[in-house]
Design an enzyme around this catalytic site. Structure first.
Site, PDB file in Angstrom:
ATOM      1  N   PRO A   4      24.392 -15.487  -6.886  1.00 39.65           N
ATOM      2  CG  PRO A   4      22.879 -17.078  -6.063  1.00 39.65           C
ATOM      3  CD  PRO A   4      22.981 -15.636  -6.470  1.00 39.65           C
ATOM      4  CB  THR A   5      27.720 -17.799 -10.369  1.00 36.23           C
ATOM      5  OG1 THR A   5      28.749 -16.907  -9.935  1.00 36.23           O
ATOM      6  CG2 THR A   5      26.626 -16.998 -11.048  1.00 36.23           C
ATOM      7  CB  SER A  42      27.261 -20.418  -5.212  1.00 34.62           C
ATOM      8  OG  SER A  42      26.818 -21.709  -5.562  1.00 34.62           O
ATOM      9  CD  GLN A  85      22.404 -21.210  -4.070  1.00 36.40           C
ATOM     10  OE1 GLN A  85      23.605 -21.373  -4.256  1.00 36.40           O
ATOM     11  NE2 GLN A  85      21.518 -22.185  -4.212  1.00 36.40           N
ATOM     12  CE1 TYR A 142      20.155 -24.938  -6.645  1.00 41.60           C
ATOM     13  CE2 TYR A 142      22.501 -24.830  -6.229  1.00 41.60           C
ATOM     14  CZ  TYR A 142      21.414 -24.588  -7.043  1.00 41.60           C
ATOM     15  OH  TYR A 142      21.591 -23.987  -8.262  1.00 41.60           O
ATOM     16  CB  THR A 149      18.182 -21.925  -5.328  1.00 43.72           C
ATOM     17  OG1 THR A 149      19.109 -20.854  -5.162  1.00 43.72           O
ATOM     18  CG2 THR A 149      17.925 -22.141  -6.813  1.00 43.72           C
ATOM     19  CE  LYS A 160      19.568 -17.097  -7.827  1.00 40.86           C
ATOM     20  NZ  LYS A 160      19.590 -18.179  -8.812  1.00 40.86           N
ATOM     21  CG  HIS A 197      19.153 -21.386 -12.033  1.00 36.35           C
ATOM     22  ND1 HIS A 197      18.834 -21.882 -10.793  1.00 36.35           N
ATOM     23  CD2 HIS A 197      20.472 -21.664 -12.199  1.00 36.35           C
ATOM     24  CE1 HIS A 197      19.901 -22.442 -10.248  1.00 36.35           C
ATOM     25  NE2 HIS A 197      20.916 -22.318 -11.075  1.00 36.35           N
ATOM     26  NE  ARG A 232      23.949 -22.016 -15.065  1.00 35.70           N
ATOM     27  CZ  ARG A 232      25.094 -22.268 -15.664  1.00 35.70           C
ATOM     28  NH1 ARG A 232      25.372 -21.660 -16.814  1.00 35.70           N
ATOM     29  NH2 ARG A 232      25.968 -23.116 -15.164  1.00 35.70           N
ATOM     30  CG  ASP A 284      18.790 -13.616 -11.012  1.00 38.48           C
ATOM     31  OD1 ASP A 284      18.045 -14.170 -11.846  1.00 38.48           O
ATOM     32  OD2 ASP A 284      19.297 -14.233 -10.053  1.00 38.48           O
ATOM     33  CB  ILE A 315      21.042  -7.100 -15.186  1.00 42.92           C
ATOM     34  CG1 ILE A 315      19.658  -7.276 -14.562  1.00 42.92           C
ATOM     35  CG2 ILE A 315      21.682  -5.753 -14.858  1.00 42.92           C
ATOM     36  CD1 ILE A 315      18.741  -6.095 -14.644  1.00 42.92           C
ATOM     37  N   GLY A 325      24.827 -12.063 -12.689  1.00 36.95           N
ATOM     38  CA  GLY A 325      25.573 -13.314 -12.639  1.00 36.95           C
ATOM     39  C   GLY A 325      26.752 -13.317 -13.583  1.00 36.95           C
ATOM     40  NE  ARG A 326      25.163 -17.303 -18.455  1.00 39.87           N
ATOM     41  CZ  ARG A 326      23.887 -17.475 -18.094  1.00 39.87           C
ATOM     42  NH1 ARG A 326      23.149 -16.436 -17.753  1.00 39.87           N
ATOM     43  NH2 ARG A 326      23.359 -18.679 -18.104  1.00 39.87           N
TER      44      ARG A 326
HETATM   45  C1  LIG Z   1      27.754 -20.335 -14.192  1.00 34.27           C
HETATM   46  C2  LIG Z   1      26.529 -20.125 -13.353  1.00 34.27           C
HETATM   47  C3  LIG Z   1      26.414 -20.777 -12.145  1.00 34.27           C
HETATM   48  C4  LIG Z   1      25.284 -20.567 -11.357  1.00 34.27           C
HETATM   49  N1  LIG Z   1      25.231 -21.146 -10.126  1.00 34.27           N
HETATM   50  C5  LIG Z   1      24.178 -20.918  -9.330  1.00 34.27           C
HETATM   51  C6  LIG Z   1      24.129 -21.459  -8.027  1.00 34.27           C
HETATM   52  O1  LIG Z   1      25.058 -22.109  -7.576  1.00 34.27           O
HETATM   53  N2  LIG Z   1      23.027 -21.233  -7.294  1.00 34.27           N
HETATM   54  C7  LIG Z   1      21.959 -20.488  -7.761  1.00 34.27           C
HETATM   55  O2  LIG Z   1      20.974 -20.315  -7.057  1.00 34.27           O
HETATM   56  N3  LIG Z   1      22.011 -19.932  -8.986  1.00 34.27           N
HETATM   57  C8  LIG Z   1      23.084 -20.121  -9.761  1.00 34.27           C
HETATM   58  N4  LIG Z   1      23.137 -19.531 -10.990  1.00 34.27           N
HETATM   59  C9  LIG Z   1      22.067 -18.605 -11.414  1.00 34.27           C
HETATM   60  C10 LIG Z   1      22.400 -17.153 -10.984  1.00 34.27           C
HETATM   61  O3  LIG Z   1      22.273 -17.015  -9.594  1.00 34.27           O
HETATM   62  C11 LIG Z   1      21.474 -16.130 -11.622  1.00 34.27           C
HETATM   63  O4  LIG Z   1      20.140 -16.514 -11.423  1.00 34.27           O
HETATM   64  C12 LIG Z   1      21.727 -15.909 -13.121  1.00 34.27           C
HETATM   65  O5  LIG Z   1      23.092 -16.050 -13.427  1.00 34.27           O
HETATM   66  C13 LIG Z   1      21.260 -14.511 -13.528  1.00 34.27           C
HETATM   67  O6  LIG Z   1      21.396 -14.332 -14.892  1.00 34.27           O
HETATM   68  P1  LIG Z   1      22.621 -13.544 -15.605  1.00 34.27           P
HETATM   69  O7  LIG Z   1      23.780 -14.494 -15.602  1.00 34.27           O
HETATM   70  O8  LIG Z   1      22.066 -13.259 -16.947  1.00 34.27           O
HETATM   71  O9  LIG Z   1      22.895 -12.291 -14.793  1.00 34.27           O
HETATM   72  C14 LIG Z   1      24.249 -19.713 -11.801  1.00 34.27           C
HETATM   73  C15 LIG Z   1      24.376 -19.066 -13.028  1.00 34.27           C
HETATM   74  C16 LIG Z   1      25.506 -19.255 -13.800  1.00 34.27           C
HETATM   75  C17 LIG Z   1      25.625 -18.516 -15.095  1.00 34.27           C
HETATM   76  C1  LIG Z   2      27.423 -30.142  -8.701  1.00 33.49           C
HETATM   77  C2  LIG Z   2      27.076 -28.770  -8.258  1.00 33.49           C
HETATM   78  C3  LIG Z   2      25.975 -28.184  -9.042  1.00 33.49           C
HETATM   79  C4  LIG Z   2      25.997 -26.727  -8.905  1.00 33.49           C
HETATM   80  C5  LIG Z   2      24.870 -26.086  -9.578  1.00 33.49           C
HETATM   81  C6  LIG Z   2      25.218 -24.705  -9.915  1.00 33.49           C
HETATM   82  C7  LIG Z   2      24.112 -24.046 -10.621  1.00 33.49           C
HETATM   83  O1  LIG Z   2      23.138 -23.678 -10.015  1.00 33.49           O
HETATM   84  C8  LIG Z   2      24.188 -23.836 -12.024  1.00 33.49           C
HETATM   85  O2  LIG Z   2      23.298 -23.196 -12.572  1.00 33.49           O
HETATM   86  O3  LIG Z   2      25.131 -24.329 -12.657  1.00 33.49           O
END
Ligand SMILES: Cc1cc2nc3c(=O)[nH]c(=O)nc-3n(C[C@H](O)[C@H](O)[C@H](O)COP(=O)(O)O)c2cc1C
Ligand SMILES: CCCCCCC(=O)C(=O)O
Length: 342
Positions: free
Chosen positions: A73-74, A102, A122, A124, A150, A214, A238, A241, A269, A272, A292-293
Site C-alpha cells: 500500500p502506498t 492504501s 490497508q 490506519y 498498519t 503490517k 514502512h 519512513r 516488504d 525488494i 512499494g517504490r
Molecule cells: C510513497 C510511499 C507511501 C506509502 N504509503 C503507505 C500507506 O499509505 N500505508 C502504509 O501502510 N504504508 C505505506 N507505505 C509503506 C509501504 O507500504 C511499504 O512498507 C514500503 O514502501 C516497502 O518498501 P519499498 O518501497 O522499499 O518496497 C508507503 C511507502 C511509500 C514509499
Molecule cells: C495525510 C495522509 C498521510 C498518508 C501517509 C502515507 C504513508 O504511510 C507514508 O508513508 O507516506
C-alpha cells in the site's frame, strides 16, 4: 531496468513529489539499510535437482497469485499519474497479483475495484471507532479480500525531504478518498498513539476479513499478533519512513519466522528490487513479499503498463533466480540457500 524506470519516473515527477515517494525518515539510514541488507546476502545454489517445469503460483487467503509478490500500500497515486490507483490496479491485475489499496489513496476503493483484480485494503485505525468501522465496511463491500492494519505509525515519521520542500498538502482536486465521512467532508488522518492490542481484538469483531498486521519487526510482537488472532504478519519498517535506525526487514525476518513457527504466513516488504531479493526472503521463511517504490516508478513512468512491466520483470527475475538456485517452486526454497552476509 528498474533503475531506468526510476530515472524516467524522476524526470516526469515534480521534484517535491519525487522526494515524497523516494524519501524516508530522518537521515534515511533504514531506507538505505533495507536495500543494503539484501545486497549483503550471498546465495548458495543447488544444482541438478530442479528438473521439470517451474511454478511460481502462490495462494494467500484463497486467492491465487502469479507469484509470491504483491503491491504494497502506498499513498497518493494520482500524484504519480493522472489515472492514479486505477492504473495501479489495472497493472497489478494484468500481472496476476493483489494490490493493497492504501487508506491514503486518491481514488475511492469502489472505483479501484472496477479494475477487476484482487484487492486488499490497508487501514490506519482512527480513534473514531464508528468511522473506522465504516471504512472497513466500505472495503468489504468493494470486495477487498483482506485487511492490512498498519501498526508502525503511532506518530508520523520525520520526513526531512518533505519539510525542506514544504510538501504538506495534496494539490487542489486531490484528497484521501477514504477519509470522507458520511457528509462528504474529508477528515484529517490521525496517526493514533493510543492504538493498542485491544483495538486489534476490536477489529476482529468488526470484520470477518483476514487481518494482516503490517509494520512488525520484533519477534515478541509477531508472537503477540498470532495470540491476538491475526491471519498473517507483515515484517515491515514502512520502507524506512517511520523509525529511522530501525533494523532492515530482511535482517529482522529470521527471528520473526522462528517466533511465529508456521502458525500464520509471514510476509515482508522493504528494499525488494530484484528476483534474488525475493528468493532470499522466501528462503528465509517469508510466504510472499510486497513492493512499494518500484511500482510507483512504473506508475509514474508509464501508468498501468509501467506497473505491469515492473511486476512482470520481478516475477521473471524470480523465475530465473529459482532455476539458477536449483528450485522449481517457492516452497522448495530453504534457509540453507542463503549462505552468508558479507
Ligand atoms: C510513497 C510511499 C507511501 C506509502 N504509503 C503507505 C500507506 O499509505 N500505508 C502504509 O501502510 N504504508 C505505506 N507505505 C509503506 C509501504 O507500504 C511499504 O512498507 C514500503 O514502501 C516497502 O518498501 P519499498 O518501497 O522499499 O518496497 C508507503 C511507502 C511509500 C514509499
Ligand atoms: C495525510 C495522509 C498521510 C498518508 C501517509 C502515507 C504513508 O504511510 C507514508 O508513508 O507516506
Amino acid at each position: 531496468m528498474l533503475t531506468e524506470l526510476a530515472a524516467r519516473a524522476r524526470a516526469r515527477l515534480d521534484p517535491a513529489h519525487w522526494d515524497f515517494f523516494a524519501g524516508g525518515a530522518g537521515d534515511e539510514r533504514t531506507l538505505r539499510a533495507n536495500e543494503e541488507a539484501f545486497q549483503r546476502l550471498r546465495l548458495l545454489p543447488r544444482v541438478l535437482r530442479a528438473t521439470g517445469p517451474r511454478d511460481l503460483r502462490t495462494t494467500l487467503f484463497g486467492t491465487e497469485l502469479s507469484a509470491p509478490l504483491l503491491v504494497a500500500p502506498t499513498a497518493f497515486h494520482r500524484l504519480a499519474h493522472p489515472d492514479g490507483e486505477l492504473a495501479t490496479a489495472r497493472g497489478a491485475a494484468a500481472a496476476g497479483t493483489v494490490l493493497v489499496v492504501s487508506m491514503a489513496a486518491t481514488t475511492p476503493v469502489e472505483d479501484i475495484a472496477a479494475a477487476g483484480g484482487p484487492l486488499w485494503f490497508q487501514l490506519y485505525p482512527q480513534p473514531d471507532l464508528e468511522f473506522t468501522a465504516a471504512v472497513v465496511r466500505r472495503a468489504e463491500r468493494a470486495g477487498c479480500r483482506a485487511l492490512v492494519v498498519t501498526v508502525d505509525s503511532p506518530v508520523f515519521g520525520r520526513r526531512e525531504r518533505d519539510r525542506r520542500n514544504g510538501f504538506t498538502d495534496l494539490p487542489a482536486g486531490l484528497v484521501c478518498e477514504h477519509l470522507r465521512d458520511g457528509t462528504g467532508r474529508v477528515r484529517d488522518i490521525v496517526m493514533d498513539a493510543d492504538l493498542g492490542w485491544e483495538r486489534i481484538d476490536w477489529l476482529r469483531g468488526v470484520t470477518g476479513l483476514p487481518i494482516v498486521l503490517k509494520g512488525l519487526l520484533h519477534p515478541a510482537d509477531a508472537l503477540l499478533a498470532v495470540e491476538h488472532g491475526v491471519s498473517a504478519v507483515l515484517v515491515s519498517n514502512h520502507g524506512g519512513r517511520q523509525l529511522d535506525g530501525a533494523v532492515a526487514t530482511v535482517d529482522a525476518l529470521p527471528a520473526v519466522v522462528k517466533a511465529v513457527g508456521g502458525q500464520v504466513p509471514v510476509l515482508l516488504d522493504g528494499g525488494i528490487r530484484c528476483g534474488a531479493d525475493i528468493l532470499a526472503a522466501l528462503a528465509l521463511g517469508a510466504g510472499a513479499v510486497l513492493v512499494g517504490r518500484p511500482v510507483l516508478w512504473g506508475l509514474a513512468a508509464a501508468g498501468a503498463d509501467g506497473v505491469r512491466q515492473v511486476l512482470d520483470l520481478l516475477r521473471e527475475d524470480l523465475d530465473r533466480a529459482l532455476a539458477l538456485a536449483g528450485a522449481r517452486r517457492p516452497a522448495d526454497l530453504t534457509g540453507d540457500l542463503v549462505a552468508a552476509r558479507c
